[in-house]
Design a protein around this motif. Structure first.
Motif, PDB file in Angstrom:
ATOM      1  N   PRO A 221     -27.582  26.979  50.305  1.00 12.89           N
ATOM      2  CA  PRO A 221     -27.106  27.030  51.909  1.00 12.89           C
ATOM      3  C   PRO A 221     -25.899  26.172  51.807  1.00 12.89           C
ATOM      4  O   PRO A 221     -25.839  25.223  51.353  1.00 12.89           O
ATOM      5  CB  PRO A 221     -28.331  26.107  52.659  1.00 12.89           C
ATOM      6  N   TYR A 222     -24.835  26.899  52.867  1.00 12.21           N
ATOM      7  CA  TYR A 222     -23.476  26.280  52.889  1.00 12.21           C
ATOM      8  C   TYR A 222     -23.236  25.913  54.367  1.00 12.21           C
ATOM      9  O   TYR A 222     -23.498  26.807  55.178  1.00 12.21           O
ATOM     10  CB  TYR A 222     -22.541  27.316  52.467  1.00 12.21           C
ATOM     11  N   PRO A 223     -22.990  24.401  54.710  1.00 14.31           N
ATOM     12  CA  PRO A 223     -22.746  24.277  56.052  1.00 14.31           C
ATOM     13  C   PRO A 223     -21.338  24.638  56.632  1.00 14.31           C
ATOM     14  O   PRO A 223     -20.484  24.533  55.810  1.00 14.31           O
ATOM     15  CB  PRO A 223     -22.919  22.796  55.879  1.00 14.31           C
ATOM     16  N   PHE A 224     -21.571  24.708  57.816  1.00 10.92           N
ATOM     17  CA  PHE A 224     -20.432  25.008  58.563  1.00 10.92           C
ATOM     18  C   PHE A 224     -20.208  24.603  59.995  1.00 10.92           C
ATOM     19  O   PHE A 224     -21.411  24.367  60.567  1.00 10.92           O
ATOM     20  CB  PHE A 224     -19.915  26.394  58.512  1.00 10.92           C
ATOM     21  N   ALA A 225     -19.042  24.373  60.767  1.00  8.11           N
ATOM     22  CA  ALA A 225     -18.940  23.999  62.169  1.00  8.11           C
ATOM     23  C   ALA A 225     -17.615  24.791  62.424  1.00  8.11           C
ATOM     24  O   ALA A 225     -16.680  24.710  61.773  1.00  8.11           O
ATOM     25  CB  ALA A 225     -19.206  22.579  62.357  1.00  8.11           C
ATOM     26  N   ALA A 226     -17.735  25.123  63.735  1.00  5.38           N
ATOM     27  CA  ALA A 226     -16.701  25.692  64.418  1.00  5.38           C
ATOM     28  C   ALA A 226     -16.551  25.040  65.897  1.00  5.38           C
ATOM     29  O   ALA A 226     -17.509  25.146  66.569  1.00  5.38           O
ATOM     30  CB  ALA A 226     -16.606  27.103  64.425  1.00  5.38           C
ATOM     31  N   THR A 227     -15.298  24.898  66.636  1.00  4.57           N
ATOM     32  CA  THR A 227     -15.117  24.643  67.694  1.00  4.57           C
ATOM     33  C   THR A 227     -13.684  25.199  68.415  1.00  4.57           C
ATOM     34  O   THR A 227     -12.690  25.070  67.613  1.00  4.57           O
ATOM     35  CB  THR A 227     -14.779  23.209  68.009  1.00  4.57           C
ATOM     36  N   LEU A 228     -13.800  26.031  69.380  1.00  5.43           N
ATOM     37  CA  LEU A 228     -12.799  26.684  70.188  1.00  5.43           C
ATOM     38  C   LEU A 228     -12.696  25.839  71.422  1.00  5.43           C
ATOM     39  O   LEU A 228     -13.743  25.798  72.285  1.00  5.43           O
ATOM     40  CB  LEU A 228     -12.991  28.117  70.221  1.00  5.43           C
ATOM     41  N   ALA A 229     -11.724  25.004  71.560  1.00  5.63           N
ATOM     42  CA  ALA A 229     -11.401  24.294  72.754  1.00  5.63           C
ATOM     43  C   ALA A 229     -10.306  24.785  73.687  1.00  5.63           C
ATOM     44  O   ALA A 229      -9.235  24.802  73.169  1.00  5.63           O
ATOM     45  CB  ALA A 229     -11.244  22.912  72.593  1.00  5.63           C
ATOM     46  N   SER A 230     -10.579  24.942  74.881  1.00  2.02           N
ATOM     47  CA  SER A 230      -9.701  25.547  75.735  1.00  2.02           C
ATOM     48  C   SER A 230      -9.999  25.237  77.292  1.00  2.02           C
ATOM     49  O   SER A 230     -11.293  25.653  77.301  1.00  2.02           O
ATOM     50  CB  SER A 230      -9.146  27.095  75.706  1.00  2.02           C
ATOM     51  N   PRO A 231      -9.352  25.449  78.226  1.00  6.52           N
ATOM     52  CA  PRO A 231      -9.529  25.396  79.700  1.00  6.52           C
ATOM     53  C   PRO A 231     -10.236  26.575  79.962  1.00  6.52           C
ATOM     54  O   PRO A 231     -11.187  26.639  80.891  1.00  6.52           O
ATOM     55  CB  PRO A 231      -8.262  25.261  80.344  1.00  6.52           C
ATOM     56  N   ALA A 232     -10.303  27.607  79.300  1.00  4.24           N
ATOM     57  CA  ALA A 232     -10.663  28.933  79.647  1.00  4.24           C
ATOM     58  C   ALA A 232     -12.042  29.137  78.871  1.00  4.24           C
ATOM     59  O   ALA A 232     -12.977  29.933  79.235  1.00  4.24           O
ATOM     60  CB  ALA A 232      -9.849  30.167  79.177  1.00  4.24           C
ATOM     61  N   LEU A 233     -12.263  28.398  77.802  1.00  2.00           N
ATOM     62  CA  LEU A 233     -13.663  28.343  76.861  1.00  2.00           C
ATOM     63  C   LEU A 233     -13.638  27.107  76.431  1.00  2.00           C
ATOM     64  O   LEU A 233     -12.665  26.926  75.354  1.00  2.00           O
ATOM     65  CB  LEU A 233     -13.494  29.833  76.258  1.00  2.00           C
ATOM     66  N   HIS A 234     -14.812  26.459  76.291  1.00  4.60           N
ATOM     67  CA  HIS A 234     -15.058  25.448  75.240  1.00  4.60           C
ATOM     68  C   HIS A 234     -16.467  25.976  74.494  1.00  4.60           C
ATOM     69  O   HIS A 234     -17.359  25.805  75.105  1.00  4.60           O
ATOM     70  CB  HIS A 234     -15.326  24.032  75.925  1.00  4.60           C
ATOM     71  N   MET A 235     -16.365  26.294  73.114  1.00  7.08           N
ATOM     72  CA  MET A 235     -17.545  26.925  72.428  1.00  7.08           C
ATOM     73  C   MET A 235     -17.470  26.183  71.068  1.00  7.08           C
ATOM     74  O   MET A 235     -16.705  26.176  70.272  1.00  7.08           O
ATOM     75  CB  MET A 235     -17.270  28.190  72.181  1.00  7.08           C
ATOM     76  N   THR A 236     -18.758  25.830  70.790  1.00  5.87           N
ATOM     77  CA  THR A 236     -19.000  25.038  69.443  1.00  5.87           C
ATOM     78  C   THR A 236     -20.307  25.837  68.499  1.00  5.87           C
ATOM     79  O   THR A 236     -21.191  26.402  69.337  1.00  5.87           O
ATOM     80  CB  THR A 236     -19.320  23.542  69.350  1.00  5.87           C
ATOM     81  N   ALA A 237     -20.176  26.022  67.478  1.00  3.91           N
ATOM     82  CA  ALA A 237     -21.178  26.235  66.673  1.00  3.91           C
ATOM     83  C   ALA A 237     -21.380  25.663  65.395  1.00  3.91           C
ATOM     84  O   ALA A 237     -20.232  25.247  64.700  1.00  3.91           O
ATOM     85  CB  ALA A 237     -20.776  28.094  66.142  1.00  3.91           C
ATOM     86  N   LYS A 238     -22.662  25.265  65.102  1.00  5.02           N
ATOM     87  CA  LYS A 238     -22.969  24.435  63.983  1.00  5.02           C
ATOM     88  C   LYS A 238     -24.102  24.725  63.116  1.00  5.02           C
ATOM     89  O   LYS A 238     -25.133  25.086  63.837  1.00  5.02           O
ATOM     90  CB  LYS A 238     -23.086  22.816  64.196  1.00  5.02           C
ATOM     91  N   GLY A 239     -24.303  25.262  61.704  1.00  5.10           N
ATOM     92  CA  GLY A 239     -25.254  25.757  61.209  1.00  5.10           C
ATOM     93  C   GLY A 239     -24.855  25.780  59.617  1.00  5.10           C
ATOM     94  O   GLY A 239     -24.155  25.184  59.021  1.00  5.10           O
TER      95      GLY A 239
END
Length: 645
Positions: A221-239
């Motif tokens: 298993p390979y861990p990752f995390a991503a965050t897109l931060a903007s006034p138009a969208l704040h989105m996170t994914a962790k897994g």
């Protein structure tokens, strides 16, 4: 010495007995030489072949400075490629798609011999990659031809990856995402991408992290995390992915907040629509071509919901199986500020409407099938609504949309039935079959002291159009309601029976008196959006009434006349029948010009009295619009059965 002829001859061995060993020995020697050549193959001779093959596959110019190998002999040589330039495809404009200063790859020769190129160690230094996608979805990282299938059995192979001095640039016009930043992968911090730019013309940052890729098991298993931060969208994914950089198989917890659901759709590209502000959390899984939403929940405006879904890719089609449950739902939340402004402008132009402008054109869903089971415990509306809850099952199959098991509860009673949209050919065809039960007149009208009674109904309509409103504006079929076992205010019954003398007497002596409402039948037949009563009849304890006219669904205009007669002798009859006009959202009722207010003016009442007295004395003649029924009941039982059929 003479050999006797009768002695037996010794058989010679066949030629192949001595030929086969020599052939086998030659093959083994050739194979040994081939294996030795593979171990010491001069890879530099492949530079031209690599350039030509890559240029043909990518349909753009590819230039390779040099290809060398480390060491003289190895079956897993380290191949070094320097000064690689891959030009952008013609449609993407000038410049390079990929520039690599140096890349070192350990190549398993025997795996390459059998047609699989799966390096396990890669080092990249001094690269710049410019990813471009236009507004139509054409991307420079995707082949223009048919998409090649990826073998599901092929697992991750990278055990070591190092990337230094590398820049990633993404210009995605379809998503509205333009970012750039450095990408590094090392043994200390693992994978890091920190990019800045814009998303939908708002400042944005994208941060992507992953575990180290140095001396690891590629299938772990390979861990990752991503965050897109903007006034138009704040989105996170962790897994975690099922293996190193295995983006086809992973599980992640996600969270997103945006001013509208459409901004989230810019990233996930699921065909979602504009809404009020949205905040969601959930858990998703990606398995090959399929997606699994194990849990999702959140809010859209003041609506609150939870759900789960699976999305399967079958050939070129998408199959969805989902369950959605809302503790409270406001349909106004399912439109963004722009959509609400358009609706407000439309209402200002054409006035309020009962028939919804919900779009039913399925042209964008021609590759989508599936089933969605939905329920809403509490329906909200800024202007108020008679509906309390809603549930049903939505099924879509090749542009045939069916909504079954519809249950909509009202303040009293409920509506059940089915609806269908067929868009397999021509304009969308809407068909509805709905039944009303358990309703009361006092609940519908909101005046329990005036009228009351049990209400049932049956609506069967079908028409064509891109919206519900347009389709019903041209619909044919029927719309019927009946009311039985109720009561009506005595003075209202007098007006219905056009008994002016009785109305005056009861207005003075018994304003609160009631009489039985034996039956109300309003059975409208529809043709091309025009509803005509067939019949419209009322039977009270003191009067009988019949109606004529029409309701035009295109504009929702009402033009209905009620004429009646009293069951008792009327000393003075009201000259004119009752007229119902206006629209479905704002109906009006008038009697001989007395106005539509709850308390007619003295002048209006005098006008009614004068016209009625003139007709009684024979001074004026006002023929009724419809025949006045006799002072007796007609076959209401049969009429009720026909209306509810």
């Amino acid at each position: 010495m003479t050999i006797p002829e009768n002695l037996p001859r010794i058989a010679r061995p066949p030629r192949w007995h001595w030929l086969l060993p020599r052939i086998a020995l030659a093959l083994l020697a050739s194979l040994a030489i081939f294996v030795l050549v593979l171990g010491a193959f001069p890879v530099g001779l492949m530079r031209g072949l690599v350039e030509n093959r890559l240029s043909a596959a990518l349909k753009t110019h590819v230039q390779v400075g040099s290809i060398t190998r480390d060491g003289v002999f190895s079956y897993t040589p380290i191949v070094s490629v320097r000064d690689v330039r891959i030009a952008q495809p013609a449609w993407a404009g000038p410049g390079d798609f990929v520039r690599i200063g140096m890349a070192r790859v350990r190549v398993p020769v025997f795996a390459l011999l059998f047609g699989t190129f799966r390096p396990d160690r890669v080092t990249v230094d001094g690269a710049r990659i410019v990813l471009i996608r236009d507004a139509d979805g054409r991307a420079n990282w995707k082949p223009d031809g048919p998409k090649a299938r990826t073998s599901e059995s092929t697992g991750p192979s990278l055990s070591d990856l190092t990337i230094t001095n590398t820049q990633i640039v993404l210009r995605d016009a379809k998503r509205g995402l333009m970012i750039a930043g450095p990408l590094t992968v090392d043994a200390t911090r693992g994978l890091r991408l920190s990019a800045t730019g814009t998303f939908l013309d708002s400042p944005a940052t994208l941060d992507l992290t992953g575990g180290r890729i140095t001396g690891i098991d590629p299938a772990a298993p390979y861990p990752f995390a991503a965050t897109l931060a903007s006034p138009a969208l704040h989105m996170t994914a962790k897994g975690q992915m099922n293996g190193v950089l295995d983006t086809r198989h992973f599980t992640a917890a996600i969270a997103a907040q945006a001013p509208t659901l459409k901004n989230i759709d810019r990233i996930i590209e699921a065909g979602l629509f504009g809404t009020q502000a949205v905040a969601v959390t959930g858990t998703i899984r990606h398995d090959g071509r399929d997606w699994y939403v194990d849990r999702i929940g959140g809010s859209i405006g003041r609506s609150r919901f939870t759900g789960m879904a699976t999305v399967h890719k079958i050939d070129q089609r998408t199959a969805i199986d989902a369950r959605l449950h809302a503790t409270q739902l406001d349909f106004d939340d399912l439109a963004d500020a722009k959509g609400q402004a358009v609706s407000a402008q439309r209402r200002a132009t054409i006035g309020p409407r009962v028939l919804p402008p919900t779009r039913i054109n399925l042209s964008k869903l021609w590759k989508t099938d599936g089933t969605i089971r939905f329920s809403a415990d509490h329906l909200l509306s800024k202007g108020g609504t008679v509906f309390h809850s809603l549930s049903g099952t939505l099924s879509l199959d090749h542009k045939l949309l069916s909504v079954s098991n519809i249950v909509a509860t009202l303040a009293n009673g409920r509506m059940t039935g089915t609806a269908r949209v067929d868009h397999r050919s021509g304009p969308p065809k809407l068909s509805v079959d709905l039944r009303l039960a358990g309703l009361t007149l006092e609940g519908l009208i909101g005046q329990p002291d005036i009228v009351g009674g049990q209400v049932r109904g049956h609506i069967v309509l079908s028409g064509q159009g891109d919206t519900v409103r347009e389709a019903l504006s041209h619909a044919s079929g029927k719309a019927a309601i009946v009311a039985t076992q109720g009561h009506v205010k005595r003075i209202v019954a007098d007006v219905l029976g056009q008994n002016l003398s009785g109305a005056v007497v009861h207005a003075i002596g018994g304003p609160s008196q009631q009489v039985p409402l034996r039956c109300l039948v309003a059975n409208f037949s529809a043709t091309n959006g025009v509803l005509v009563p067939h019949p419209l009849g009322i039977d009270t304890g003191s009067s009988v009434g019949r109606g004529a006219g029409r309701i035009v669904l295109d504009g929702e205009r009402i033009d209905v006349t009620l004429a009646g007669t009293s069951k008792s002798r009327a000393l003075l009859r009201i000259a004119d029948p009752i007229r119902i006009g206006g629209t479905l959202s704002a109906p009006t009722v008038s009697v001989a010009g007395a106005g539509t207010t709850d308390k007619p003016t003295p002048g209006a009442l005098l006008k009614v009295f004068g016209r009625s007295l003139g007709q009684a004395l024979g001074l004026t003649k006002t023929p009724p619009d419809i025949p006045i029924p006799p002072p007796a009941t007609f076959g209401y039982e049969r009429a009720v059965a026909t209306a509810l059929r």
